[in-house]
Write a protein that holds these residues in place. Structure first.
Motif, PDB file in Angstrom:
ATOM      1  N   GLU A 164     105.061  27.738  26.544  1.00  7.95           N
ATOM      2  CA  GLU A 164     104.182  28.787  26.019  1.00  7.95           C
ATOM      3  C   GLU A 164     104.219  30.067  26.850  1.00  7.95           C
ATOM      4  OE1 GLU A 164     100.439  26.809  26.004  1.00  7.95           O
ATOM      5  OE2 GLU A 164     100.998  25.444  24.374  1.00  7.95           O
ATOM      6  N   GLY A 165     104.934  30.040  27.971  1.00 13.72           N
ATOM      7  CA  GLY A 165     105.057  31.220  28.809  1.00 13.72           C
ATOM      8  C   GLY A 165     103.928  31.418  29.796  1.00 13.72           C
ATOM      9  N   ARG A 166     103.105  30.384  30.009  1.00 11.56           N
ATOM     10  CA  ARG A 166     101.951  30.544  30.893  1.00 11.56           C
ATOM     11  C   ARG A 166     102.357  30.747  32.349  1.00 11.56           C
ATOM     12  NH1 ARG A 166      97.172  28.724  28.786  1.00 11.56           N
ATOM     13  NH2 ARG A 166      96.254  29.833  30.569  1.00 11.56           N
ATOM     14  N   LEU A 167     103.568  30.328  32.716  1.00 14.32           N
ATOM     15  CA  LEU A 167     104.055  30.546  34.078  1.00 14.32           C
ATOM     16  C   LEU A 167     104.926  31.791  34.175  1.00 14.32           C
ATOM     17  CD1 LEU A 167     102.991  27.638  34.357  1.00 14.32           C
ATOM     18  CD2 LEU A 167     104.964  27.142  35.800  1.00 14.32           C
ATOM     19  N   GLY A 168     105.217  32.418  33.040  1.00 16.38           N
ATOM     20  CA  GLY A 168     106.112  33.562  33.047  1.00 16.38           C
ATOM     21  C   GLY A 168     107.538  33.121  33.346  1.00 16.38           C
ATOM     22  N   THR A 169     108.222  33.914  34.160  1.00 15.94           N
ATOM     23  CA  THR A 169     109.584  33.568  34.577  1.00 15.94           C
ATOM     24  C   THR A 169     109.517  32.612  35.760  1.00 15.94           C
ATOM     25  OG1 THR A 169     110.461  35.700  33.851  1.00 15.94           O
ATOM     26  CG2 THR A 169     111.774  34.463  35.459  1.00 15.94           C
ATOM     27  N   LEU A 280     105.921  17.512  42.010  1.00 14.20           N
ATOM     28  CA  LEU A 280     106.604  18.629  41.378  1.00 14.20           C
ATOM     29  C   LEU A 280     105.797  19.898  41.599  1.00 14.20           C
ATOM     30  CD1 LEU A 280     107.481  16.744  38.113  1.00 14.20           C
ATOM     31  CD2 LEU A 280     109.185  17.707  39.659  1.00 14.20           C
ATOM     32  N   GLU A 281     106.468  20.947  42.052  1.00 13.67           N
ATOM     33  CA  GLU A 281     105.861  22.259  42.225  1.00 13.67           C
ATOM     34  C   GLU A 281     106.721  23.256  41.459  1.00 13.67           C
ATOM     35  OE1 GLU A 281     105.555  23.122  46.364  1.00 13.67           O
ATOM     36  OE2 GLU A 281     104.726  21.158  46.877  1.00 13.67           O
ATOM     37  N   ILE A 282     106.095  23.980  40.536  1.00 14.15           N
ATOM     38  CA  ILE A 282     106.833  24.922  39.692  1.00 14.15           C
ATOM     39  C   ILE A 282     106.167  26.287  39.818  1.00 14.15           C
ATOM     40  CG2 ILE A 282     107.701  25.396  37.372  1.00 14.15           C
ATOM     41  CD1 ILE A 282     107.277  22.377  36.795  1.00 14.15           C
ATOM     42  N   TYR A 283     106.924  27.259  40.305  1.00 12.08           N
ATOM     43  CA  TYR A 283     106.361  28.577  40.613  1.00 12.08           C
ATOM     44  C   TYR A 283     106.986  29.653  39.733  1.00 12.08           C
ATOM     45  CZ  TYR A 283     104.777  26.079  44.768  1.00 12.08           C
ATOM     46  OH  TYR A 283     104.185  25.177  45.619  1.00 12.08           O
ATOM     47  N   GLY A 284     106.143  30.303  38.924  1.00 14.90           N
ATOM     48  CA  GLY A 284     106.588  31.408  38.096  1.00 14.90           C
ATOM     49  C   GLY A 284     105.917  32.703  38.518  1.00 14.90           C
ATOM     50  N   ASP A 285     106.276  33.818  37.863  1.00 12.05           N
ATOM     51  CA  ASP A 285     105.678  35.095  38.246  1.00 12.05           C
ATOM     52  C   ASP A 285     104.313  35.320  37.604  1.00 12.05           C
ATOM     53  OD1 ASP A 285     106.508  35.527  35.637  1.00 12.05           O
ATOM     54  OD2 ASP A 285     107.645  37.356  36.070  1.00 12.05           O
ATOM     55  N   LYS A 286     103.900  34.416  36.683  1.00  8.77           N
ATOM     56  CA  LYS A 286     102.580  34.526  36.069  1.00  8.77           C
ATOM     57  C   LYS A 286     101.690  33.311  36.319  1.00  8.77           C
ATOM     58  CE  LYS A 286     104.016  37.538  32.243  1.00  8.77           C
ATOM     59  NZ  LYS A 286     104.092  37.662  30.754  1.00  8.77           N
ATOM     60  N   GLY A 287     102.241  32.295  36.969  1.00  8.03           N
ATOM     61  CA  GLY A 287     101.446  31.105  37.219  1.00  8.03           C
ATOM     62  C   GLY A 287     102.255  30.024  37.894  1.00  8.03           C
ATOM     63  N   SER A 288     101.570  28.949  38.282  1.00  9.74           N
ATOM     64  CA  SER A 288     102.216  27.847  38.986  1.00  9.74           C
ATOM     65  C   SER A 288     101.595  26.524  38.552  1.00  9.74           C
ATOM     66  CB  SER A 288     102.065  28.006  40.507  1.00  9.74           C
ATOM     67  OG  SER A 288     102.643  29.216  40.952  1.00  9.74           O
ATOM     68  N   PHE A 301      96.926  23.793  37.849  1.00 12.00           N
ATOM     69  CA  PHE A 301      97.488  24.985  37.212  1.00 12.00           C
ATOM     70  C   PHE A 301      96.824  26.238  37.770  1.00 12.00           C
ATOM     71  CE2 PHE A 301      96.957  28.000  33.529  1.00 12.00           C
ATOM     72  CZ  PHE A 301      98.249  28.494  33.557  1.00 12.00           C
ATOM     73  N   LEU A 302      97.638  27.198  38.147  1.00  9.28           N
ATOM     74  CA  LEU A 302      97.142  28.490  38.618  1.00  9.28           C
ATOM     75  C   LEU A 302      97.595  29.566  37.649  1.00  9.28           C
ATOM     76  CD1 LEU A 302      96.952  29.950  42.143  1.00  9.28           C
ATOM     77  CD2 LEU A 302      98.145  31.263  40.389  1.00  9.28           C
ATOM     78  N   ASP A 303      96.624  30.336  37.151  1.00  9.41           N
ATOM     79  CA  ASP A 303      96.904  31.452  36.256  1.00  9.41           C
ATOM     80  C   ASP A 303      96.890  32.737  37.075  1.00  9.41           C
ATOM     81  OD1 ASP A 303      97.050  33.396  34.331  1.00  9.41           O
ATOM     82  OD2 ASP A 303      95.430  32.603  33.089  1.00  9.41           O
ATOM     83  N   ALA A 304      98.065  33.307  37.319  1.00  8.77           N
ATOM     84  CA  ALA A 304      98.172  34.507  38.157  1.00  8.77           C
ATOM     85  C   ALA A 304      97.933  35.787  37.370  1.00  8.77           C
ATOM     86  CB  ALA A 304      99.547  34.565  38.816  1.00  8.77           C
ATOM     87  N   THR A 305      97.583  35.651  36.080  1.00  7.39           N
ATOM     88  CA  THR A 305      97.315  36.856  35.284  1.00  7.39           C
ATOM     89  C   THR A 305      95.847  37.280  35.347  1.00  7.39           C
ATOM     90  OG1 THR A 305      96.849  35.638  33.219  1.00  7.39           O
ATOM     91  CG2 THR A 305      99.157  36.196  33.692  1.00  7.39           C
TER      92      THR A 305
END
Length: 404
Positions: A164-169, A280-288, A301-305
């Motif tokens: 859904e794109g919640r983590l961004g890239t 598992l740790e998954i880090y995106g530019d919009k969340g993790s 879940f972390l929402d960086a937006t």
């Protein structure tokens, strides 16, 4: 028990009876799969089936297991079982060195195949199995690899959030699967520590799970791999004295992914104090996202937006009916366990067989993981050199490099 229409004969032919299931292997995985077969129809709407026969080499032991696990009968010759007209599904829970022979024979006999991971002990075997699966699929015969952690509801939710794109890239992934059942150097020798029977050690046993999760969660593929293998205890007590350990105790790898993300993978069977921890740790530019199998009902879940003053990892208890698989189980807040992943796996497999669809992970997906494992092994042999992956496998070694 609620059931749906199904096919036990050739495509286009109405089934006159429930699907007949035979499982091969009755130890650790055989027990886990048997539990799932016994329970799946009590919770999910699946095609009608019967637990026909459990197969093992020891006649008395397999007979006892069959009675205990709910199978109608037992047998010691899998070759005879796969020729039976009342058997439609072969569930292979036998050790890896037997996978290729049994799976290929079952597919050629027109039986749907569920196969425990990893696909095979060598890349060459895995490629033969995948070719057999593709040929069988053209006749309506389905096959699936048992990467059961895809069916952890929290990880299924993680995949949804990523899609859904919640983590961004996504930029970085860390996957660590740590166990300690071999931490004691005096732990006895088993078939899992012999390359001839196991193919590899922690690499094939648990790195296969970690790598499958990386590729599955991100819907991605590996383009470059570097790795290292290590055996901390080279000799262990055997039945007739000391025996050489010919597989790895631990493995490390770095995977470059097609998306541009980079994943680190670390696995060990000698990590003292870690019982069955797939982190598992998954880090995106919009969340993790953070996950640990030892807390399999939870996803962080972390929402960086949102504004920085509001950011922080929040704990999601994945027990709501809106979460993947959970509407079949208990009232919200009531946790499920590791064994439920196999129930979900068999539910999905039966649903695909019943509908004529192709279940996932397919043998092709299993082969993809096998190629990464083979590349890690190749890299380790070449002092952690970077191995390029192509659509057919490690460069210059496709079809020859041994995997897990």
């Amino acid at each position: 028990m609620t059931t749906t229409p199904h096919m036990s004969g050739p495509p286009g032919t109405p089934a006159a009876r429930p699907l007949g299931v035979a499982a091969i292997g009755y130890a650790f995985m055989g027990k886990a799969h048997s539990n799932a077969w016994r329970n799946v129809a009590s919770f999910f709407d699946v095609p009608a089936f019967e637990q026909k026969v459990l197969v093992g080499r020891d006649a008395k032991a397999v007979a006892d297991a069959a009675a205990k696990y709910g199978w109608a009968e037992s047998a010691t010759d899998w070759r005879t079982v796969i020729t039976r007209d009342d058997i439609d599904i072969i569930d292979i829970c036998a050790p890896g060195w037997m996978h290729a022979e049994i799976a290929i024979a079952a597919l050629e006999a027109g039986k749907h195949v569920l196969l425990e991971k990893p696909l095979a002990n060598t890349l060459a075997e895995a490629e033969l199995m995948t070719a057999a699966a593709a040929k069988a699929r053209a006749r309506g015969v389905q096959s699936m690899v048992g990467f059961n952690y895809r069916r952890v509801p929290a990880l299924a939710l993680a995949r949804e959030l990523i899609k859904e794109g919640r983590l961004g890239t996504v930029r970085q992934v860390r996957a660590a699967y740590m166990q300690d059942w071999l931490a004691d150097p005096d732990s006895p020798m088993t078939w899992r520590l012999n390359k001839e029977t196991a193919g590899s050690g922690a690499l094939g046993d648990i790195a296969s799970h970690a790598i499958d999760q990386v590729l599955f969660l991100l819907a991605d593929s590996a383009t470059e791999v570097s790795g290292r293998l290590h055996t901390f205890t080279p000799v262990r007590p055997g039945k007739n004295g000391p025996e050489e350990v010919t597989v790895d105790d631990a493995a490390w790898a770095t995977l470059s992914l097609a998306s541009g993300a980079v994943a680190s993978v670390e696995v060990s069977r000698v990590a003292t104090g870690q019982k069955n921890s797939l982190k598992l740790e998954i880090y995106g530019d919009k969340g993790s996202i953070l996950f640990d199998l030892e807390n399999l009902n939870e996803l962080k879940f972390l929402d960086a937006t949102v504004p920085v003053r509001e950011q922080g990892f929040r704990r999601i208890l994945v027990n709501e009916p809106a979460h993947p698989y959970m509407d079949a189980w208990w009232p919200q807040g009531h946790i499920i366990g590791w064994e439920h992943t196999f129930t979900h796996e068999i539910r999905d497999f039966l649903a695909a067989v019943g509908s004529g669809g192709s279940p996932s992970p397919s043998f092709e997906e299993g082969l993809t993981v096998q190629r990464v494992l083979a590349a890690i092994e190749e890299s380790a042999s070449a002092k952690s050199s970077v191995i390029q992956l192509t659509s057919t496998g490690p460069a210059d070694t496709a079809g020859t490099t041994e995997g897990a």
